[in-house]
Design a protein around this motif. Structure first.
Motif, short mmCIF file in Angstrom:
data_model
loop_
_atom_site.label_atom_id
_atom_site.label_comp_id
_atom_site.label_asym_id
_atom_site.label_seq_id
_atom_site.Cartn_x
_atom_site.Cartn_y
_atom_site.Cartn_z
N GLU A 6 0.66 -1.02 -0.26
CA GLU A 6 -0.43 -0.04 -0.37
C GLU A 6 0.64 1.20 0.61
OE1 GLU A 6 -2.08 0.07 3.79
OE2 GLU A 6 -0.32 0.36 4.79
N LYS A 7 2.41 1.21 0.43
CA LYS A 7 2.89 2.77 0.16
C LYS A 7 3.16 3.80 0.11
CE LYS A 7 4.56 1.62 5.23
NZ LYS A 7 4.17 2.45 5.74
N ASN A 9 2.13 5.53 -2.55
CA ASN A 9 1.18 6.86 -2.00
C ASN A 9 1.03 8.17 -2.41
OD1 ASN A 9 -1.57 7.83 -0.49
ND2 ASN A 9 -1.80 6.12 -0.07
N SER A 12 1.09 9.90 1.40
CA SER A 12 3.01 10.13 2.06
C SER A 12 3.21 10.76 2.09
CB SER A 12 3.49 8.50 1.49
OG SER A 12 4.59 8.05 2.04
N ASN A 45 -0.41 4.41 -5.75
CA ASN A 45 -2.05 5.73 -5.93
C ASN A 45 -1.87 7.04 -6.19
OD1 ASN A 45 -4.03 7.23 -4.06
ND2 ASN A 45 -3.68 5.18 -2.58
N ASP A 77 -3.83 2.65 -9.04
CA ASP A 77 -4.56 3.49 -8.25
C ASP A 77 -5.07 4.66 -8.61
OD1 ASP A 77 -6.28 4.07 -5.84
OD2 ASP A 77 -5.74 3.43 -4.53
N ASN A 99 -7.50 -0.12 -10.62
CA ASN A 99 -7.88 -0.11 -8.77
C ASN A 99 -8.81 1.75 -8.93
OD1 ASN A 99 -8.61 -0.17 -6.37
ND2 ASN A 99 -6.73 0.27 -5.30
N ILE A 123 -10.50 -4.08 -10.11
CA ILE A 123 -11.03 -3.69 -8.72
C ILE A 123 -11.87 -3.48 -9.79
CG2 ILE A 123 -10.65 -2.88 -6.15
CD1 ILE A 123 -7.59 -3.26 -6.35
N LEU A 125 -15.21 -1.80 -6.64
CA LEU A 125 -15.93 -1.91 -5.51
C LEU A 125 -17.53 -1.44 -5.74
CD1 LEU A 125 -14.42 2.21 -4.96
CD2 LEU A 125 -13.58 -0.02 -4.11
N ASP A 163 -14.73 -4.88 -4.52
CA ASP A 163 -14.16 -4.62 -2.80
C ASP A 163 -15.54 -4.32 -2.17
OD1 ASP A 163 -13.42 -2.84 -1.46
OD2 ASP A 163 -11.63 -1.84 -2.93
N GLY A 199 -8.90 -3.04 1.55
CA GLY A 199 -8.02 -1.77 1.56
C GLY A 199 -8.58 -2.08 2.82
N SER A 201 -6.36 -1.00 5.79
CA SER A 201 -5.86 -0.25 6.42
C SER A 201 -7.95 0.50 7.04
CB SER A 201 -4.97 0.45 6.51
OG SER A 201 -4.53 1.10 4.96
N ASN A 202 -8.35 0.71 6.16
CA ASN A 202 -9.30 1.47 6.00
C ASN A 202 -9.88 1.25 7.13
OD1 ASN A 202 -8.98 1.56 3.69
ND2 ASN A 202 -10.77 1.82 3.48
N ILE A 232 -5.00 -4.93 0.21
CA ILE A 232 -4.46 -4.46 0.01
C ILE A 232 -3.53 -3.81 1.21
CG2 ILE A 232 -3.66 -1.53 -0.88
CD1 ILE A 232 -6.33 -1.69 -2.65
N1 THG Z 1 -10.37 -0.15 -2.02
C1 THG Z 1 -8.64 -0.08 -3.47
N2 THG Z 1 -8.25 0.35 -2.66
C2 THG Z 1 -7.36 1.42 -1.39
C3 THG Z 1 -8.46 1.35 -0.81
C4 THG Z 1 -9.60 0.14 -0.56
N3 THG Z 1 -6.76 2.40 -1.90
C5 THG Z 1 -6.14 3.40 -1.18
C6 THG Z 1 -6.74 2.58 0.36
N4 THG Z 1 -7.96 1.68 0.53
C7 THG Z 1 -5.09 1.71 0.62
N5 THG Z 1 -4.17 2.41 0.73
C8 THG Z 1 -3.65 3.03 1.49
C9 THG Z 1 -2.01 3.36 1.78
C10 THG Z 1 -1.46 4.05 2.68
C11 THG Z 1 -1.86 3.79 3.44
C12 THG Z 1 -3.13 3.54 4.12
C13 THG Z 1 -3.82 3.02 2.57
C14 THG Z 1 -2.00 4.98 4.65
N6 THG Z 1 -0.22 4.79 4.57
C15 THG Z 1 0.67 5.94 5.63
C16 THG Z 1 2.06 5.44 5.27
O1 THG Z 1 1.99 5.30 3.49
O2 THG Z 1 2.55 5.26 6.11
C17 THG Z 1 0.49 5.45 6.49
C18 THG Z 1 0.07 6.78 8.01
C19 THG Z 1 -0.88 7.82 7.66
O3 THG Z 1 -1.86 7.37 7.85
O4 THG Z 1 -0.58 9.11 7.38
O5 THG Z 1 -2.02 4.93 5.87
O6 THG Z 1 -10.67 0.29 0.60
N7 THG Z 1 -9.79 -0.96 -4.17
#
Ligand code: THG
Length: 268
Positions: A6-7, A9, A12, A45, A77, A99, A123, A125, A163, A199, A201-202, A232
């Motif tokens: 996931e990183k 992004n 970040s 992303n 993404d 995505n 993907i 949703l 998703d 995802g 971390s959501n 993810i």
């Molecule tokens: N479904 C689909 N795609 C998605 C999501 C989903 N893409 C985006 C998201 N949800 C999942 N991706 C992330 C990417 C990064 C983080 C969380 C979700 C994240 N990033 C910080 C980092 O990179 O270190 C962490 C700290 C912060 O919050 O700043 O948290 O649901 N299809």
């Protein structure tokens, strides 16, 4: 379980500026360590409202492909369909993943042909532009629309990752189990079963940092038991990756072999 790292992004603090400045090194380094951590796919992303989206996605795909081999899938993404196509056009190594699309018929009419043209996984949703899905039934209705449009446009149902859209536990506590039930129901929609992705971390977004891992590990376990195919998630988190592997052992999808024990013992 397919872990999509996931990183990479734009949100970040370190990678966001690197993306905007077209500074390849931090992004390539992160791609390499995320794959070394066990990710078989990398989410790229762009985040919301990137004005030079197409050019950035094209650059990002090329930049990451320079340092990964053809076993690694790139998961593009972005909500910007022009940026999506610009990225899909330059992927050369492994078939890409889109995505994402949502379940609006007119949006599906744009994304499904794109998946067919570029031989991409996609993907989808289980939500529409009308808003976040209320419950399990609404998600299933949306999944049915997604599958209908895939068939209409000649996209194999095995190319689709449904998703359910995971909502933060702090915002919608009652929804977490709806998502688990949705993952279970998605599989019954076809034979062989439909694939699914979340995802991860959501689920803990907006909760105190100390709670993130326990919600992530526990929710992944619940979703894994229900049949989740992909997540993810953070492939740099060794404990999370161990949880994902352990789920596979408990589901009898992986041989309970010496290699697994070694892996755990070395890390302990
Ligand atoms: N479904 C689909 N795609 C998605 C999501 C989903 N893409 C985006 C998201 N949800 C999942 N991706 C992330 C990417 C990064 C983080 C969380 C979700 C994240 N990033 C910080 C980092 O990179 O270190 C962490 C700290 C912060 O919050 O700043 O948290 O649901 N299809």
């Amino acid at each position: 379980m397919l872990i999509i790292a996931e990183k990479i992004n734009i949100m970040s603090k370190t990678i966001g500026p690197a993306m905007r400045e077209r500074n390849a090194k931090p992004i390539q380094d992160l791609a390499i360590v995320q794959v070394a951590g066990g990710a078989k796919a990398l989410d790229l992303n762009l985040g919301p409202g990137t004005k030079d989206g197409p050019e950035m996605m094209e650059w990002l795909v090329k930049t990451v492909e320079e340092v990964v081999d053809d076993s690694v899938q790139l998961c593009l993404d972005t909500k910007n369909i022009v940026a999506m196509e610009a990225g899909l056009k330059v992927v050369t190594k492994h078939k890409p993943m889109i995505n994402s699309t949502n379940a609006d018929p007119d949006v599906l009419d744009q994304y499904m042909p794109m998946a067919a043209t570029y031989d991409a996984d996609i993907i989808a949703l289980a939500m529409t532009s009308a808003g976040i899905p209320r419950d399990h039934n609404e998600r299933l209705e949306n999944a049915a629309m997604i599958m209908m449009k895939a068939m209409e446009h000649g996209v194999g149902l095995d190319r689709i990752y449904l998703d359910p859209l995971v909502l933060p536990i702090g915002v919608a506590q009652q929804d977490a189990m709806e998502v688990v039930e949705t993952i279970r129901s998605f599989q019954v929609l076809n034979d062989p079963p439909m694939k699914s992705v979340v995802g991860l971390s959501n689920i803990y977004n907006g909760t105190p940092k100390e709670l993130h891992t326990r919600f992530g590990y526990t929710f992944l376990t619940m979703l894994g038991a229900a049949g989740l195919t992909a997540a993810i998630a953070d492939s740099l988190d060794k404990d999370l990756m161990a949880v994902a592997k352990t789920i596979e052992v408990l589901k009898n999808q992986m041989l309970y072999a010496a290699s697994y024990l070694d892996d755990i013992l070395v890390k302990a």
